[in-house]
Enzyme design. Structure first.
Site, PDB file in Angstrom:
ATOM      1  N   GLU A  11      -8.165 -20.567 -16.752  1.00  0.00           N
ATOM      2  CA  GLU A  11      -8.831 -20.777 -15.897  1.00  0.00           C
ATOM      3  C   GLU A  11      -9.747 -21.945 -16.486  1.00  0.00           C
ATOM      4  O   GLU A  11     -11.060 -21.020 -16.425  1.00  0.00           O
ATOM      5  CB  GLU A  11      -9.177 -20.288 -14.395  1.00  0.00           C
ATOM      6  CG  GLU A  11      -9.602 -20.716 -13.710  1.00  0.00           C
ATOM      7  CD  GLU A  11     -10.432 -19.809 -12.024  1.00  0.00           C
ATOM      8  OE1 GLU A  11     -10.238 -20.044 -11.167  1.00  0.00           O
ATOM      9  OE2 GLU A  11     -11.293 -18.768 -12.960  1.00  0.00           O
TER      10      GLU A  11
ATOM     11  N   ASP B  35     -10.065 -15.965 -16.563  1.00  0.00           N
ATOM     12  CA  ASP B  35     -10.900 -15.903 -15.495  1.00  0.00           C
ATOM     13  C   ASP B  35     -11.708 -17.071 -16.286  1.00  0.00           C
ATOM     14  O   ASP B  35     -13.481 -16.329 -17.194  1.00  0.00           O
ATOM     15  CB  ASP B  35     -11.544 -14.750 -14.505  1.00  0.00           C
ATOM     16  CG  ASP B  35     -12.473 -15.732 -13.474  1.00  0.00           C
ATOM     17  OD1 ASP B  35     -11.466 -15.537 -12.907  1.00  0.00           O
ATOM     18  OD2 ASP B  35     -13.441 -14.713 -13.430  1.00  0.00           O
TER      19      ASP B  35
ATOM     20  N   ASP C 152      -1.311  -1.223  -3.809  1.00  0.00           N
ATOM     21  CA  ASP C 152      -1.931  -0.387  -4.903  1.00  0.00           C
ATOM     22  C   ASP C 152      -0.788  -0.988  -6.128  1.00  0.00           C
ATOM     23  O   ASP C 152      -0.218  -1.275  -5.874  1.00  0.00           O
ATOM     24  CB  ASP C 152      -2.387   0.880  -4.845  1.00  0.00           C
ATOM     25  CG  ASP C 152      -1.582   1.652  -3.651  1.00  0.00           C
ATOM     26  OD1 ASP C 152      -0.061   1.525  -3.600  1.00  0.00           O
ATOM     27  OD2 ASP C 152      -1.489   2.648  -2.950  1.00  0.00           O
TER      28      ASP C 152
ATOM     29  N   ASP D  79      -4.946 -10.220 -16.058  1.00  0.00           N
ATOM     30  CA  ASP D  79      -6.307 -11.204 -16.141  1.00  0.00           C
ATOM     31  C   ASP D  79      -7.962 -10.384 -16.626  1.00  0.00           C
ATOM     32  O   ASP D  79      -8.079  -9.657 -16.899  1.00  0.00           O
ATOM     33  CB  ASP D  79      -7.275 -11.018 -14.213  1.00  0.00           C
ATOM     34  CG  ASP D  79      -7.762 -12.017 -13.975  1.00  0.00           C
ATOM     35  OD1 ASP D  79      -8.793 -13.292 -14.317  1.00  0.00           O
ATOM     36  OD2 ASP D  79      -6.648 -12.890 -12.227  1.00  0.00           O
TER      37      ASP D  79
ATOM     38  N   ASP E 277      -4.089   3.761   2.304  1.00  0.00           N
ATOM     39  CA  ASP E 277      -5.926   3.559   2.362  1.00  0.00           C
ATOM     40  C   ASP E 277      -5.384   2.277   3.096  1.00  0.00           C
ATOM     41  O   ASP E 277      -7.548   1.492   3.212  1.00  0.00           O
ATOM     42  CB  ASP E 277      -6.199   3.950   1.062  1.00  0.00           C
ATOM     43  CG  ASP E 277      -5.756   2.965   0.250  1.00  0.00           C
ATOM     44  OD1 ASP E 277      -5.192   2.783   0.341  1.00  0.00           O
ATOM     45  OD2 ASP E 277      -6.372   3.055  -1.373  1.00  0.00           O
TER      46      ASP E 277
ATOM     47  N   ASP F  11       0.499  -1.367   0.374  1.00  0.00           N
ATOM     48  CA  ASP F  11      -0.630  -0.190  -0.159  1.00  0.00           C
ATOM     49  C   ASP F  11       0.616   1.019   0.006  1.00  0.00           C
ATOM     50  O   ASP F  11       1.705   1.098   1.431  1.00  0.00           O
ATOM     51  CB  ASP F  11      -0.622  -0.429   1.259  1.00  0.00           C
ATOM     52  CG  ASP F  11      -1.885   1.545   1.170  1.00  0.00           C
ATOM     53  OD1 ASP F  11      -1.756   1.440   0.151  1.00  0.00           O
ATOM     54  OD2 ASP F  11      -2.253   1.359   2.483  1.00  0.00           O
TER      55      ASP F  11
ATOM     56  N   ASN G 286      -0.288   4.647  -0.199  1.00  0.00           N
ATOM     57  CA  ASN G 286      -1.239   5.992  -0.220  1.00  0.00           C
ATOM     58  C   ASN G 286      -1.729   5.189   1.475  1.00  0.00           C
ATOM     59  O   ASN G 286      -2.688   6.399   2.093  1.00  0.00           O
ATOM     60  CB  ASN G 286      -1.211   6.184  -0.962  1.00  0.00           C
ATOM     61  CG  ASN G 286      -2.880   5.268  -0.819  1.00  0.00           C
ATOM     62  OD1 ASN G 286      -3.030   4.344  -1.037  1.00  0.00           O
ATOM     63  ND2 ASN G 286      -3.829   5.533  -1.833  1.00  0.00           N
TER      64      ASN G 286
ATOM     65  N   HIS H  72      -5.067 -16.745  -5.207  1.00  0.00           N
ATOM     66  CA  HIS H  72      -5.457 -16.332  -4.392  1.00  0.00           C
ATOM     67  C   HIS H  72      -7.475 -16.626  -4.383  1.00  0.00           C
ATOM     68  O   HIS H  72      -7.685 -16.863  -3.345  1.00  0.00           O
ATOM     69  CB  HIS H  72      -6.055 -14.958  -5.091  1.00  0.00           C
ATOM     70  CG  HIS H  72      -7.110 -15.109  -6.788  1.00  0.00           C
ATOM     71  ND1 HIS H  72      -6.851 -15.503  -7.186  1.00  0.00           N
ATOM     72  CD2 HIS H  72      -8.039 -14.385  -6.673  1.00  0.00           C
ATOM     73  CE1 HIS H  72      -7.219 -15.984  -8.653  1.00  0.00           C
ATOM     74  NE2 HIS H  72      -8.325 -15.224  -7.967  1.00  0.00           N
ATOM     75  N   ASP H  73      -7.353 -18.206  -4.506  1.00  0.00           N
ATOM     76  CA  ASP H  73      -8.577 -18.317  -4.018  1.00  0.00           C
ATOM     77  C   ASP H  73      -8.366 -19.763  -3.820  1.00  0.00           C
ATOM     78  O   ASP H  73      -9.138 -20.249  -2.917  1.00  0.00           O
ATOM     79  CB  ASP H  73      -9.118 -19.313  -5.161  1.00  0.00           C
ATOM     80  CG  ASP H  73      -9.642 -17.610  -6.338  1.00  0.00           C
ATOM     81  OD1 ASP H  73     -10.174 -16.927  -5.692  1.00  0.00           O
ATOM     82  OD2 ASP H  73      -9.242 -18.607  -7.450  1.00  0.00           O
TER      83      ASP H  73
HETATM   84  O1  TEU Z   1     -12.622 -18.400 -10.510  1.00  0.00           O
HETATM   85  C1  TEU Z   1     -13.240 -18.799 -11.199  1.00  0.00           C
HETATM   86  C2  TEU Z   1     -13.207 -20.192 -10.548  1.00  0.00           C
HETATM   87  O2  TEU Z   1     -14.483 -20.725 -11.127  1.00  0.00           O
HETATM   88  C3  TEU Z   1     -13.128 -20.976  -9.148  1.00  0.00           C
HETATM   89  O3  TEU Z   1     -13.565 -20.933  -8.078  1.00  0.00           O
HETATM   90  C4  TEU Z   1     -12.409 -21.999 -10.149  1.00  0.00           C
HETATM   91  O4  TEU Z   1     -13.514 -23.191 -10.709  1.00  0.00           O
HETATM   92  C5  TEU Z   1     -10.971 -22.499  -9.327  1.00  0.00           C
HETATM   93  O5  TEU Z   1     -11.864 -24.119  -8.627  1.00  0.00           O
HETATM   94  C6  TEU Z   1     -11.182 -22.451  -8.013  1.00  0.00           C
HETATM   95  O6  TEU Z   1     -11.850 -23.109  -6.690  1.00  0.00           O
HETATM   96  C7  TEU Z   1     -12.334 -16.830 -10.696  1.00  0.00           C
HETATM   97  C8  TEU Z   1     -11.171 -15.975  -9.458  1.00  0.00           C
HETATM   98  O7  TEU Z   1     -10.016 -16.838  -9.607  1.00  0.00           O
HETATM   99  C9  TEU Z   1     -11.822 -15.788  -8.663  1.00  0.00           C
HETATM  100  O8  TEU Z   1     -11.485 -15.132  -7.331  1.00  0.00           O
HETATM  101  C10 TEU Z   1     -13.630 -15.310  -8.994  1.00  0.00           C
HETATM  102  O9  TEU Z   1     -14.267 -15.668  -7.069  1.00  0.00           O
HETATM  103  C11 TEU Z   1     -13.986 -16.103  -9.779  1.00  0.00           C
HETATM  104  O10 TEU Z   1     -13.023 -16.109 -10.885  1.00  0.00           O
HETATM  105  C12 TEU Z   1     -15.644 -15.055 -10.203  1.00  0.00           C
HETATM  106  O11 TEU Z   1     -15.336 -14.181 -11.295  1.00  0.00           O
END
Ligand code: TEU
Length: 538
Positions: free
Chosen positions: A245, A194, A29, A98, A25, A21, A23, A309-310
């Protein structure tokens, strides 16, 4: 096999809101990223994948886009983005963005128009029906939301605020292609696409037998026509890198997305590990690697990653983040960087950052987790139990701020971070890692260097020598007479591994290991907890 820059590359994923970060907040960023580019370059990174930073109401952390041509305020502005791109290129790196085109935000002007009346010209840009079917979405109990104004339901594969675009509509597709060209013409180096396997929907939306098995959302007939059209109209005109993805696919299905003769994408993330292997399962992991290798090798290119990140940080989910955190983080790194495919590093992985357990649901932000929590609690389940059941796989495990040093909020921000910092930041942080020659960081750096100097690590054929071994994973990579042996003891205790005949007569030279010495007698290797070794065989 054709040699390309993106097969040889190492990709670093920047979840910018949690990176740095600039700034105060509380959100990372783009300016913060610019300030840390030397750190990324010094690690040896070739490509940065930047999570979505477009204008967005931010219900799903930028995956709900309301304007594809603007940068969201939290991230900065277009001038900063342009500077970022310039600074990335100046350092000899590349930047991929993305691309979120399965859905938009419900605040996107297209959707606002679409929902305004049944005969609005943009009505057909989204998916409207009189009656829902029984499908669930990724984040909600129904994939359909009733809209009072026109008395119909719209379709959403994710949150209610993320209506799916109707890819059958040619105007939609052309508008998306135009937007892609806008970014590519700025000079970005590609896209991470995505939820790309969700673009096509089945005719008539038939009910699912088991609505909880949401595979029906993906890989429907027509998806490859869209990707081939996208390739023809946009992608093939640029020297770029694309990674899709693609959840819930077999190698046979996966090859349709990335086959070199298919004119679709360069590579994919399949989720057979992250989605379908909840905890470490060695035999299964080996089978997955072998099947994907056999399915793709020589025909299409794979990716290697164990978190993003998921998905919960790998050392917590698939390693040992307590007693053997450092050894285990290095072992997992060895795995990702020596298996066939392009390796991805998710920010913080290179210092062995771990998952979190917050005491209250209020400390979490992840919309997937929060919706699920509300759904289960509404059924009468004990809230504490529900929280515990959701903690290990909460997406916030990976989203806590990057730990730069041991000062307040881990040096991530001078303000209040949007998501709490992991309390272990005093021990685990970049400053500490840079000061310790045996840190996870320097191990990553060496692995990345090895990849740059040894084509065998990229283009070498793969052979598993340990299919039925429960703890040891041993495999070779081989290219033009150069043969490497990788041996990993993915386990909290010591193990002995005797080399199979085909490798035992060769002399071995240790190229990299995660212990300071090596214990072996003849062809018997004494492997300590989470020990990893890379040998060159002669
Ligand atoms: O994730 C999409 C998604 O389908 C995931 O759940 C994927 O299938 C994989 O199995 C992970 O479990 C993307 C992004 O990475 C996620 O952060 C978003 O929330 C989602 O798309 C919606 O845009």
């Amino acid at each position: 096999m054709k040699r390309t820059w993106w097969k040889e590359a190492v990709v670093y994923q920047v979840y910018w809101r949690s990176f740095f970060d600039s700034n105060g907040d509380g959100y990372g960023d783009l300016e913060g990223l610019i300030q840390k580019l030397d750190y990324i370059r010094d690690l040896g990174i070739d490509v940065i994948w930047l999570n979505p930073c477009y204008e967005s109401p931010d219900k799903d952390n930028g995956y709900d886009i309301s304007d594809y041509y603007r940068i969201m305020d939290k991230a900065g502005d277009m001038e900063t983005f342009d500077r970022l791109l310039h600074e990335v290129h100046k350092r000899g790196m590349k930047l991929i963005m993305d691309l979120v085109v399965n859905h938009t935000s419900d605040q996107h002007p297209w959707f606002i128009e679409s929902r305004s009346s049944k005969n609005n010209p943009k009505r057909d840009w989204y998916i409207w029906r009189d009656k829902p079917n029984n499908w669930r979405s990724y984040f909600t109990p129904s994939a359909w939301e009733y809209d009072e104004q026109t008395g119909q339901y719209y379709f959403h594969s994710f949150a209610v605020e993320q209506p799916d675009l109707n890819w059958e509509n040619e105007e939609v597709r052309e508008e998306i292609y135009k937007m892609m060209r806008f970014w590519l013409d700025k000079g970005i180096d590609g896209f991470r696409l995505d939820a790309i396997a969700l673009l096509a929907k089945p005719k008539g939306f038939p009910d699912a037998e088991n609505p909880y098995d949401i595979r029906y959302l993906t890989n429907n007939p027509g998806v490859h026509d869209y990707l081939q059209e996208m390739h023809e109209k946009v992608l093939k005109h640029y020297d770029i890198f694309t990674v899709g993805e693609v959840a819930f696919v077999s190698p046979e299905e996966g090859l349709k997305y990335v086959g070199e003769d298919r004119n679709e994408l360069h590579t994919l993330f399949h989720f057979e590990v992250c989605d379908e292997m909840p905890t470490w399962d060695p035999i299964r992991f080996k089978q997955i690697q072998k099947r994907w290798y056999e399915g793709l090798w020589g025909k299409g290119w794979n990716s290697q990653f164990l978190n993003n990140h998921d998905h919960t940080r790998q050392v917590t989910r698939y390693g040992n983040d307590k007693q053997f955190r450092v050894e285990s983080a290095k072992l997992l790194a060895t795995l990702v960087h020596t298996l066939p495919g392009t390796p991805y590093i998710y920010q913080g992985e290179e210092i062995g950052m771990t998952g979190v357990k917050f005491d209250s649901i209020d400390d979490y932000n992840d919309i997937a987790m929060k919706n699920k929590y509300a759904e289960e609690v509404a059924k009468g389940r004990d809230p504490k139990e529900v929280l515990e059941s959701l903690q290990l796989l909460s997406r916030d495990n990976s989203r806590t701020p990057m730990q730069w040093d041991d000062s307040e909020h881990a040096g991530f921000t001078t303000g209040t971070p949007w998501l709490k910092v992991n309390p272990n930041y005093k021990e685990i942080n970049v400053k500490q890692a840079l000061a310790d020659p045996n840190s996870v960081y320097y191990y990553y750096k060496k692995l990345i260097q090895l990849r740059k100097q040894n084509p065998v690590m990229v283009y070498g054929t793969f052979r598993d020598l340990s299919e039925n071994e429960p703890y040891i994973y041993a495999y070779t990579r081989e290219l033009d007479g150069v043969r490497w042996l990788i041996v990993l003891n993915h386990c909290d205790s010591d193990n002995v591994y005797t080399l199979p005949e085909e490798t035992s007569s060769a002399s071995r030279r240790l190229l990299l290991g995660n212990y300071t010495d090596v214990k072996e007698e003849g062809t018997t290797l004494h492997m300590r907890p989470h020990e990893a070794r890379i040998y060159a065989l002669q």
